[in-house]
Design an enzyme around this catalytic site. Structure first.
Site, PDB file in Angstrom:
ATOM      1  N   HIS A   1     -52.315 -24.755 -43.539  1.00 21.80           N
ATOM      2  CA  HIS A   1     -50.992 -24.150 -43.711  1.00 21.80           C
ATOM      3  C   HIS A   1     -49.885 -25.185 -43.628  1.00 21.80           C
ATOM      4  O   HIS A   1     -48.888 -25.111 -44.342  1.00 21.80           O
ATOM      5  CB  HIS A   1     -50.782 -23.077 -42.638  1.00 21.80           C
ATOM      6  CG  HIS A   1     -51.538 -21.828 -42.947  1.00 21.80           C
ATOM      7  ND1 HIS A   1     -51.885 -20.919 -41.993  1.00 21.80           N
ATOM      8  CD2 HIS A   1     -52.020 -21.352 -44.107  1.00 21.80           C
ATOM      9  CE1 HIS A   1     -52.536 -19.924 -42.563  1.00 21.80           C
ATOM     10  NE2 HIS A   1     -52.642 -20.167 -43.846  1.00 21.80           N
TER      11      HIS A   1
ATOM     12  N   ARG B   1     -34.097  -8.170 -59.720  1.00 21.81           N
ATOM     13  CA  ARG B   1     -35.276  -7.303 -59.705  1.00 21.81           C
ATOM     14  C   ARG B   1     -34.969  -6.155 -58.743  1.00 21.81           C
ATOM     15  O   ARG B   1     -34.857  -6.373 -57.536  1.00 21.81           O
ATOM     16  CB  ARG B   1     -36.506  -8.074 -59.234  1.00 21.81           C
ATOM     17  CG  ARG B   1     -36.980  -9.160 -60.199  1.00 21.81           C
ATOM     18  CD  ARG B   1     -38.187  -9.879 -59.605  1.00 21.81           C
ATOM     19  NE  ARG B   1     -38.918 -10.671 -60.587  1.00 21.81           N
ATOM     20  CZ  ARG B   1     -38.832 -11.995 -60.712  1.00 21.81           C
ATOM     21  NH1 ARG B   1     -38.010 -12.675 -59.940  1.00 21.81           N
ATOM     22  NH2 ARG B   1     -39.550 -12.636 -61.615  1.00 21.81           N
TER      23      ARG B   1
ATOM     24  N   ARG C   1     -32.133  -5.361 -63.781  1.00 21.00           N
ATOM     25  CA  ARG C   1     -33.289  -4.812 -64.478  1.00 21.00           C
ATOM     26  C   ARG C   1     -33.674  -3.467 -63.874  1.00 21.00           C
ATOM     27  O   ARG C   1     -33.705  -3.330 -62.652  1.00 21.00           O
ATOM     28  CB  ARG C   1     -34.471  -5.781 -64.362  1.00 21.00           C
ATOM     29  CG  ARG C   1     -35.669  -5.325 -65.159  1.00 21.00           C
ATOM     30  CD  ARG C   1     -36.772  -6.342 -65.119  1.00 21.00           C
ATOM     31  NE  ARG C   1     -37.424  -6.364 -63.835  1.00 21.00           N
ATOM     32  CZ  ARG C   1     -38.402  -7.226 -63.518  1.00 21.00           C
ATOM     33  NH1 ARG C   1     -38.782  -8.140 -64.394  1.00 21.00           N
ATOM     34  NH2 ARG C   1     -38.969  -7.202 -62.343  1.00 21.00           N
TER      35      ARG C   1
ATOM     36  N   GLU D   1     -41.568  -9.500 -72.764  1.00 22.39           N
ATOM     37  CA  GLU D   1     -42.643  -9.948 -71.853  1.00 22.39           C
ATOM     38  C   GLU D   1     -44.018  -9.472 -72.268  1.00 22.39           C
ATOM     39  O   GLU D   1     -44.992  -9.690 -71.560  1.00 22.39           O
ATOM     40  CB  GLU D   1     -42.328  -9.599 -70.402  1.00 22.39           C
ATOM     41  CG  GLU D   1     -41.926  -8.182 -70.151  1.00 22.39           C
ATOM     42  CD  GLU D   1     -41.526  -7.939 -68.686  1.00 22.39           C
ATOM     43  OE1 GLU D   1     -41.748  -8.811 -67.833  1.00 22.39           O
ATOM     44  OE2 GLU D   1     -41.007  -6.849 -68.416  1.00 22.39           O
TER      45      GLU D   1
ATOM     46  N   ASN E   1     -43.486 -14.895 -67.309  1.00 18.78           N
ATOM     47  CA  ASN E   1     -44.620 -14.647 -66.400  1.00 18.78           C
ATOM     48  C   ASN E   1     -45.561 -13.629 -67.030  1.00 18.78           C
ATOM     49  O   ASN E   1     -46.763 -13.856 -67.160  1.00 18.78           O
ATOM     50  CB  ASN E   1     -44.135 -14.123 -65.045  1.00 18.78           C
ATOM     51  CG  ASN E   1     -43.063 -15.005 -64.435  1.00 18.78           C
ATOM     52  OD1 ASN E   1     -43.002 -16.183 -64.739  1.00 18.78           O
ATOM     53  ND2 ASN E   1     -42.217 -14.432 -63.607  1.00 18.78           N
ATOM     54  N   ASP E   2     -44.998 -12.487 -67.408  1.00 15.21           N
ATOM     55  CA  ASP E   2     -45.850 -11.477 -68.035  1.00 15.21           C
ATOM     56  C   ASP E   2     -46.224 -11.860 -69.457  1.00 15.21           C
ATOM     57  O   ASP E   2     -47.328 -11.570 -69.906  1.00 15.21           O
ATOM     58  CB  ASP E   2     -45.151 -10.111 -68.016  1.00 15.21           C
ATOM     59  CG  ASP E   2     -45.373  -9.409 -66.677  1.00 15.21           C
ATOM     60  OD1 ASP E   2     -46.538  -9.410 -66.213  1.00 15.21           O
ATOM     61  OD2 ASP E   2     -44.415  -8.884 -66.112  1.00 15.21           O
TER      62      ASP E   2
ATOM     63  N   ARG F   1     -51.854 -13.154 -64.132  1.00 16.12           N
ATOM     64  CA  ARG F   1     -50.896 -14.140 -63.646  1.00 16.12           C
ATOM     65  C   ARG F   1     -51.096 -14.457 -62.167  1.00 16.12           C
ATOM     66  O   ARG F   1     -50.607 -15.463 -61.663  1.00 16.12           O
ATOM     67  CB  ARG F   1     -49.452 -13.681 -63.893  1.00 16.12           C
ATOM     68  CG  ARG F   1     -49.104 -12.389 -63.189  1.00 16.12           C
ATOM     69  CD  ARG F   1     -47.789 -11.820 -63.678  1.00 16.12           C
ATOM     70  NE  ARG F   1     -46.702 -12.077 -62.749  1.00 16.12           N
ATOM     71  CZ  ARG F   1     -45.472 -11.600 -62.879  1.00 16.12           C
ATOM     72  NH1 ARG F   1     -45.168 -10.845 -63.936  1.00 16.12           N
ATOM     73  NH2 ARG F   1     -44.548 -11.850 -62.002  1.00 16.12           N
TER      74      ARG F   1
ATOM     75  N   CYS G   1     -35.933 -15.527 -68.214  1.00 15.85           N
ATOM     76  CA  CYS G   1     -35.821 -15.260 -66.771  1.00 15.85           C
ATOM     77  C   CYS G   1     -37.162 -15.412 -66.061  1.00 15.85           C
ATOM     78  O   CYS G   1     -37.257 -15.226 -64.858  1.00 15.85           O
ATOM     79  CB  CYS G   1     -35.224 -13.887 -66.515  1.00 15.85           C
ATOM     80  SG  CYS G   1     -36.229 -12.549 -67.174  1.00 15.85           S
TER      81      CYS G   1
HETATM   82  C1  PEP Z   1     -41.577 -12.036 -66.065  1.00 12.99           C
HETATM   83  O1  PEP Z   1     -42.536 -11.294 -66.302  1.00 12.99           O
HETATM   84  O2  PEP Z   1     -41.494 -13.204 -66.476  1.00 12.99           O
HETATM   85  C2  PEP Z   1     -40.457 -11.540 -65.231  1.00 12.99           C
HETATM   86  C3  PEP Z   1     -39.359 -12.227 -65.090  1.00 12.99           C
HETATM   87  O3  PEP Z   1     -40.646 -10.362 -64.583  1.00 12.99           O
HETATM   88  P1  PEP Z   1     -41.514 -10.199 -63.246  1.00 12.99           P
HETATM   89  O4  PEP Z   1     -41.898 -11.575 -62.819  1.00 12.99           O
HETATM   90  O5  PEP Z   1     -40.632  -9.478 -62.287  1.00 12.99           O
HETATM   91  O6  PEP Z   1     -42.664  -9.374 -63.723  1.00 12.99           O
HETATM   92 MG    MG Z   2     -42.392  -9.164 -65.829  1.00 12.47          MG
END
Ligand code: PEP
Ligand code: MG
Length: 837
Positions: free
Chosen positions: A459, A566, A602, A696, A719-720, A730, A767
């Site tokens: 850690h 968020r 969002r 996304e 990310n998505d 992810r 984002c």
């Molecule tokens: C994403 O998916 O990139 C995003 C910004 O939304 P979240 O990470 O909240 O799913």
């Molecule tokens: Mg997302």
């Protein structure tokens, strides 16, 4: 000995050094397959009864017998290893099956020399054969004499709890443990927390051993590895629900677990020795120079052993309370800063601090007259020993967390101020540092860390990486022989600590350090100014936040706005939904915190794997492909309506922009637009706020042109978008390194999104996490992105990066990147074209 219903302290049946089962040179005993217990390497020739009870079994060959204690615990006493083969030679059994024996009564005499010569080992075992009903907790691992307290036995909860919670059948299930590295402290803390949410008593069974789910140490002591299959049993009124929750928690890897496998540069082991250089393993990269500062751990004087138990217990309780409050403070801070690593690590510390295995053992020692300091210290030592012999390197490293708690509680007991006076810029050398040491040292501005011991997955290593503090572990004890104040160079990437750097080398390293520091300061100084590329293109650098204090932080760091709020933060971890008024005031607080900047809010993105207690949705076979994001509007339209009403009542409304998650087709957008229009009429609002769409899922990127016709802006959630484009979870620890948003397929989707938006003159932002990666800044700008929403601490750095770039050149190079075949090829090309400083 002491017998309190189901509790019992067993005395040593033999004299000699005590060993944990794991150290016994016999695979079956060591694995715990016969049950929990302890071993002694005997120095005497008679085995005595560890408690009062009845002899229920005597081995035909006279080398072993079983005693049933009055509380029902069945204790196998087994003299030596493989001694069955001696066929009774050298043994004389002093009792018969069925007789009652008292504690300390001689049971078996043997010829020490003869047996010792003829058998594999004299190591003798005390095994609790009904370990599913009782649990053994070692009291000491030192030398014992016959009759001294050795092992504490407590009934497992399923036999000792009140009848209310016992009703209902026992249910069982099997599952493979998905947590990276197995059940180490953080996953074990999660399991404990899950079990505590139910009335039923739950246990985990693995390799013949059992641990109650409420004991972190018990769970870790099972040494369950990643992908090991475990059995879960739950009994009580809500057993079925508890079982399902535990199976889920065991089979879902912690998202932050990829840190366990964080890419660290490991120094080659067999490198040639270099004069004046100590070698270690890199736990966090970096190159720094400075004075060496040695930190020593607390050492305790010998204990007289005649203390007043009541006073000592009181002192220990007060010290535990103090440390608990300190950790609570650290946790609150970590939550505020959304520092998930810190939060998970210190939540595990809090759970360890309440662990019955630790508390009971300390209490037992205090009851025998030990000082609170020594009782606590011994109790920790015993559990460290257990963890260190589980055979799992990861669990062995978790002993460091226990030692952290030993130091903290000892400091509290000794009334020592927990504060080091370490000069700023020092390179700290210690036997081993703990997570709480690290937080304090980092706050004091030390330049680097070296430890004689420790591991790169501990850690403390995770925290050091998070704080950007170069850190070398496993340097060896020579480290501690170095003079205080010695000028050294810590080259963590190279796994080297240079003890006698030449003056020029030291000066060079200091210069590099200074330039880095100056660059950071210059970036911060410019963070509040707008960011333009060299050819004059304006790029907005906004922040991703999840609350109003974070928004204030972002503004202070120079954010041009909030690029993503968020809103799930308002909905999760509670029993009832936030009403319209609560939502409105939370959103308003974020707008107020941002001065005159705009805030993109969002709409709720729960469902799928993010379940809310008050919003029961059907279980999903593939949660991330199920009812989440905007799809929830179809299933529960009233939730979205309420949120839109709250958003529409924020002021000034032109600063509030609404963003819709997980859109896949134009109709979803049109439907929400209509709802917004209708609600505006209902609320008497003349000017509608802007409505944007998150890109996304690949479908949205491919339909960007059609979506842009009806949306005011597009914001790419990389990310998505990575998860759905690459078909890689992810949060999958094993795939973490491959879920790379710089994959050329993603870049093509981003390019297509920007091209589609341009047709309708809409702007595109990013984002997702890719926006915070400075290596990606030129690529995103080149592909046509004009807003980057990043983590608040990186605003200065990303703005600085933007200012170094030429958009036309970025455009040209990015077109070439689309033709590459992999994310690593893209990364390589980015380093070539736009080196990071
Ligand atoms: C994403 O998916 O990139 C995003 C910004 O939304 P979240 O990470 O909240 O799913
Ligand atoms: Mg997302």
């Amino acid at each position: 000995m002491h017998n309190n219903n189901k509790e019992l302290t067993l005395s040593a049946p033999l004299s000699g050094p005590v060993l944990t089962l794991a150290k016994v040179p016999d695979a079956v005993f060591a694995s715990g397959a016969m049950g929990d217990g302890i071993a002694i390497d005997p120095l005497n020739d008679t085995l005595y009864s560890p408690c009062a009870g009845v002899v229920i079994h005597v081995a035909r060959t006279g080398h072993a017998l079983t005693v049933r204690a009055d509380n029902g615990a069945e204790i196998l006493l087994h003299l030596g290893l493989d001694t069955v083969e001696l066929q009774g030679e050298g043994f004389s059994m002093l009792v018969k099956e069925g007789v009652r024996v008292s504690a300390g009564q001689p049971l078996l005499r043997y010829d020490l020399d003869k047996v010792g010569r003829q058998c594999k080992s004299l190591v003798s075992l005390l095994i609790l054969t009904n370990s599913s009903d009782f649990q053994a907790r070692p009291i000491t691992l030192k030398n014992v004499k016959v009759g001294e307290p050795l092992l504490h036995i407590v009934a497992r909860q399923n036999t000792a709890v009140n009848a209310n919670e016992q009703t209902g059948p026992e249910v069982h299930g099997h599952v493979r443990v998905a947590h990276r590295g197995g059940l180490h402290a953080r996953p074990a803390a999660l399991i404990r927390q899950t079990a505590q949410g139910f009335k039923s008593q739950s246990q985990l069974h693995f390799a013949g051993k059992t641990a109650p789910c409420n004991s972190l140490i018990g769970l870790m002591g099972l040494a369950v590895g990643e992908q090991d299959e475990v059995q879960v049993s739950c009994q009580g009124v809500d057993a079925q629900a508890a079982l399902q929750a535990l199976l889920g928690a065991l089979s879902t890897a912690l998202p932050e677990d990829h840190h366990v496998a964080a890419p660290v540069v490991i120094a080659p082991r067999n490198r040639p020795a270099e004069a004046g250089v100590l070698h270690g393993v890199c736990a966090a990269p970096g190159l720094v120079g400075g004075p060496l500062f040695r930190l020593n751990a607390i050492s305790l004087p010998p204990d007289s052993g005649d203390h007043d138990p009541a006073r000592q217990q009181q002192a220990l309780d007060a010290a535990l309370d103090q440390v608990r409050r300190e950790i609570d403070g650290t946790l609150a801070q970590a939550r505020k800063q959304r520092n998930n690593d810190e939060e998970a690590i210190f939540a595990a510390h809090l759970a360890l601090l309440e662990d019955p295995a630790l508390l009971d053992a300390a209490q037992q020692s205090i009851a025998r007259g030990c000082a609170a300091t020594h009782a606590w210290s011994q109790s920790i030592d015993v559990q460290c020993e257990v963890l260190q012999h589980t055979g799992s390197a990861l669990l062995a490293e978790r002993a460091n967390d226990l030692r952290d708690l030993r130091q903290r509680v000892l400091r509290a007991l000794l009334g020592e101020a927990w504060h080091y006076e370490v000069p700023t810029g020092a390179i700290v050398a210690a036997h081993e540092l703990t997570p709480s040491d690290l937080l304090q040292l980092s706050a004091q501005g030390v330049a680097g860390l070296c430890m004689a011991e420790g591991g790169a997955t501990s850690h403390v290593a995770i925290l050091a990486r998070g704080k950007g503090l170069p850190c070398l572990v496993a340097v060896g004890s020579t480290l501690l022989d170095q003079a205080q104040g010695l000028a050294v160079v810590l080259d963590a990437d190279g796994g080297r600590l240079e003890l006698k750097p030449a003056a020029e080398r030291l000066a060079d390293v200091r210069q590099i350090q200074l330039e880095r520091q100056q660059r950071r300061e210059a970036q911060q100084a410019q963070a509040h100014l707008p960011a333009h590329t060299r050819d004059g293109v304006s790029i907005e650098v906004a922040a991703n936040v999840a609350s109003s204090p974070e928004a204030a932080d972002a503004l202070a760091n120079g954010a041009d706005g909030v690029g993503l709020l968020r809103t799930e933060f308002l909905f999760v971890d509670r029993q009832t939904a936030p009403d319209e008024a609560e939502q409105r005031s939370a959103y308003q607080a974020v707008l107020d915190a941002m001065g005159d900047k705009s805030v993109i809010i969002r709409t709720i993105d729960v469902g799928g794997d993010k379940q809310l207690d008050y919003l029961p949705l059907p279980a999903e076979a593939n949660p991330v492909l199920g009812l989440r994001g905007i799809r929830l509007a179809q299933a529960r339209p009233e939730i979205l309506d309420q949120q839109l009403r709250a958003l529409l009542q924020t002021r000034p409304l032109h600063r509030c922009r609404i963003l819709l998650p997980m859109v896949t087709e134009v109709d979803e957008l049109l439907h929400i637009r209509q709802r917004v229009d209708a609600l505006c009429i209902e609320l008497g609002i003349a000017q509608r706020p802007e409505v944007g769409v998150m890109i996304e899922v690949p479908a949205a990127a491919l339909l960007a042109e059609q979506l842009a016709e009806h949306a005011d802006f597009l914001s790419i959630g990389t990310n998505d978008l990575s998860q759905y484009t690459l078909a890689m979870d992810r949060d999958h620890a094993g795939l973490a390194a491959r879920v790379d948003s710089l994959h050329p397929a993603l870049l093509r989707l981003i390019a297509q999104t920007c091209a589609g938006a341009a047709v309708h003159k809409r702007w595109v932002g990013v984002c997702g996490a890719l926006a915070s990666d400075p290596l990606a800044t030129p690529v995103l700008i080149g592909l046509g992105v004009s807003e980057l929403s990043v983590s608040p601490v990186q605003i200065g750095e990303i703005k600085d990066r933007v200012r170094q770039l030429d958009q036309a050149e970025c455009q040209r190079q990015s077109r070439e990147l689309l033709k590459l075949g992999s994310a690593s090829a893209v990364r390589h090309a980015c380093h070539q074209h736009w080196p990071l400083r």
